[in-house]
Write a protein that holds these residues in place. Structure first.
Motif, short mmCIF file in Angstrom:
data_model
loop_
_atom_site.label_atom_id
_atom_site.label_comp_id
_atom_site.label_asym_id
_atom_site.label_seq_id
_atom_site.Cartn_x
_atom_site.Cartn_y
_atom_site.Cartn_z
N GLU A 17 73.18 49.88 32.20
CA GLU A 17 72.23 48.78 32.30
C GLU A 17 72.75 47.60 33.13
O GLU A 17 72.00 46.71 33.48
CB GLU A 17 71.85 48.27 30.91
N VAL A 18 74.05 47.60 33.40
CA VAL A 18 74.64 46.50 34.17
C VAL A 18 74.31 46.70 35.65
O VAL A 18 74.51 47.78 36.21
CB VAL A 18 76.18 46.43 33.96
N TYR A 19 73.79 45.64 36.27
CA TYR A 19 73.40 45.68 37.68
C TYR A 19 74.61 45.96 38.55
O TYR A 19 75.66 45.34 38.39
CB TYR A 19 72.75 44.34 38.06
N LYS A 20 74.47 46.89 39.48
CA LYS A 20 75.55 47.24 40.41
C LYS A 20 75.05 47.02 41.83
O LYS A 20 74.27 47.82 42.34
CB LYS A 20 75.98 48.69 40.20
N PRO A 21 75.50 45.93 42.46
CA PRO A 21 75.05 45.64 43.83
C PRO A 21 75.46 46.74 44.81
O PRO A 21 76.55 47.29 44.70
CB PRO A 21 75.76 44.34 44.18
N ILE A 22 74.59 47.01 45.76
CA ILE A 22 74.93 47.97 46.81
C ILE A 22 75.22 47.25 48.13
O ILE A 22 75.46 47.88 49.14
CB ILE A 22 73.83 49.04 47.00
#
Length: 119
Positions: free
Chosen positions: A85-90
């Motif tokens: 659920e933790v946002y992972k920037p691309i």
């Protein structure tokens, strides 16, 4: 003539910037020394063959993007959140910048109102 910035060139700039902690590390003894910071920018300028004002504009732009993504990551971390659920920037520069800026960049401190109300 404006400087052409590719992702690869920006990553080289970030490597040079990381190598000059006097510029980004607030606790560094020379961080507030204008001569030391000027010398650091001059070294990066010589390596990159880009004028210092252009480098500072690029730094400001990268920092703005980094802070935005960093805030999204922090906002996605909440009690009970799974790692999925933790946002992972691309964004191509996020991991590089986070590796040396990490906790050193404030994203507007928040106050836990529940904790404050109970105290």
């Amino acid at each position: 003539m404006s400087t052409q910035w590719s992702n690869d060139r920006e990553l080289v700039f970030l490597e040079c910037y990381q190598a000059e902690p006097v510029l980004w590390q607030a606790q560094h003894e020379g961080h507030k020394n204008k001569n030391k910071t000027h010398d650091a920018w001059t070294r990066i300028s010589a390596i990159m063959e880009i004028p210092v004002p252009d480098l500072k504009k690029k730094r400001d732009s990268l920092m703005s993007s980094y802070r935005t993504y960093r805030k999204k990551v922090k906002d996605s971390i909440h009690s009970g959140a799974s790692t999925d659920e933790v946002y992972k920037p691309i964004w191509f520069a996020y991991e590089t910048m986070d590796s040396f800026l990490g906790e050193g960049v404030a994203c507007n401190k928040t106050i836990n109102s529940e904790q404050s109300a109970n105290n």
